[in-house]
Enzyme design. Structure first.
Site, short mmCIF file in Angstrom:
data_model
loop_
_atom_site.label_atom_id
_atom_site.label_comp_id
_atom_site.label_asym_id
_atom_site.label_seq_id
_atom_site.Cartn_x
_atom_site.Cartn_y
_atom_site.Cartn_z
CG HIS A 1 41.95 47.26 44.63
ND1 HIS A 1 40.76 46.57 44.69
CD2 HIS A 1 42.93 46.35 44.81
CE1 HIS A 1 41.02 45.29 44.91
NE2 HIS A 1 42.32 45.13 44.98
CG HIS B 1 38.36 39.45 48.51
ND1 HIS B 1 39.44 38.62 48.77
CD2 HIS B 1 38.69 40.14 47.37
CE1 HIS B 1 40.37 38.81 47.84
NE2 HIS B 1 39.94 39.73 46.99
CG HIS C 1 39.90 37.93 42.11
ND1 HIS C 1 39.30 37.41 43.23
CD2 HIS C 1 40.68 38.97 42.54
CE1 HIS C 1 39.71 38.08 44.29
NE2 HIS C 1 40.54 39.04 43.90
CG ASP D 1 39.49 42.51 43.48
OD1 ASP D 1 39.09 41.91 44.49
OD2 ASP D 1 40.66 42.39 43.04
#
Length: 306
Positions: free
Chosen positions: A262, A78, A235, A239
């Site tokens: 991720h 973030h 979101h 990321d």
């Protein structure tokens, strides 16, 4: 030209997984430093951890960096997204614990802090990575891909069984401050069943309904509901920008992610650097600079958040 933040700014909060109080401070840095995380608590070994793809210790829950001495810092995505989205190329990020503070689960507070201090241009040319050929990675039915483009374009699709999320798709040109306007206040999200399972394992101890969007079937349990109808996919894009920032220089290319996270974005960066024929590192021209994330962003573009 390269940039850094004009003066230091601090943030106090808790770690998402540890639940422990943590203070983080962003400081100006010298040219060609990149982003460096510095553990300020009493840890053995070298405290500096460069924000680079090859120092990622892959985890399904967050992005964790680890240096050669085994010193780690977690949940960096973030703040990395905020730095990239505001156009900060060099900074030292001091953290007095093993995790970056989660704050409200988005990048909004970090963006406010960075833009509130402003950026300083450094009279040193910026280098950028320009994608010249297709690069793709897969894990099961999930995949991520780079294809050539003259700016950073993020194209993301997610599919969840919970009706409160469902299938969401969004494409966004990351230039002209669009990260700040469109993505920065979108919070991390999870299913209530996953929260219960993480708590049972001693994880997500700092998670609350105020710093994450928690869903259960067709219900959004977090007070106030969603900030955007498609907050979940936004979101995921936030990321992705943060994780792509671990390339060490801005990327000009089309990033596509299908049910990616991720680890898969990190796989893509690893595949990119393993195929040098698929990209080139060039000096950023004025024309390129105008298309980078953070170019032209200003305070008035920060969205209001609950």
């Amino acid at each position: 030209m390269q940039t850094t933040i004009k003066s230091s700014v601090s943030f106090d909060g808790v770690g998402l997984h540890s639940g422990a109080p943590v203070r983080m401070t962003i400081l100006p840095a010298l040219p060609n430093s990149g982003i460096v995380f510095r553990r300020m608590d009493n840890v053995p070994g070298r405290r500096d951890i460069r924000a680079l793809w090859n120092l990622v210790h892959q985890s399904p829950l967050c992005t964790r960096l680890e240096n050669e001495d085994g010193v780690t810092v977690s949940t960096v995505e973030h703040i990395m997204a905020a730095l990239m989205g505001c156009g900060v190329h060099n900074a030292v990020v001091e953290v007095d614990g093993p995790e970056v503070p989660i704050l409200d689960g988005s990048s909004a507070a970090f963006v406010r802090g960075i833009l509130g201090k402003g950026l300083r241009r450094i009279n040193v040319p910026l280098k950028v990575y320009r994608i010249t050929d297709t690069i793709e990675v897969r894990r099961g039915d999930s995949w991520a891909r780079f294809t050539p483009h003259d700016r950073l374009l993020i194209d993301f699709r997610i599919e969840f069984k919970d009706a409160a999320i469902g299938t969401q798709k969004k494409t966004l040109d990351m230039s002209n401050g669009s990260f700040v306007r469109e993505l920065s206040n979108s919070r991390t999200f999870c299913r209530k069943a996953d929260v219960d399972a993480m708590h049972a394992q001693g994880l997500a101890l700092g998670g609350t309904y105020e710093n994450a969007v928690v869903v259960d079937g067709d219900r959004v349990l977090s007070p106030g509901g969603l900030r955007h109808k498609d907050e979940a996919v936004r979101h995921k894009m936030l990321d992705a920008l943060g994780d792509l920032g671990l390339a060490g220089a801005p990327i000009l290319g089309h990033y596509e992610g299908f049910k990616a996270g991720h680890a898969l974005t990190n796989d893509l960066l690893r595949a990119m650097f393993a195929q040098p024929e698929c990209f080139e590192k060039v000096t950023c021209s004025d024309e390129m600079a105008a298309k980078l994330p953070g170019a032209g962003v200003h305070w008035d573009e920060i969205p209001e958040v609950a």
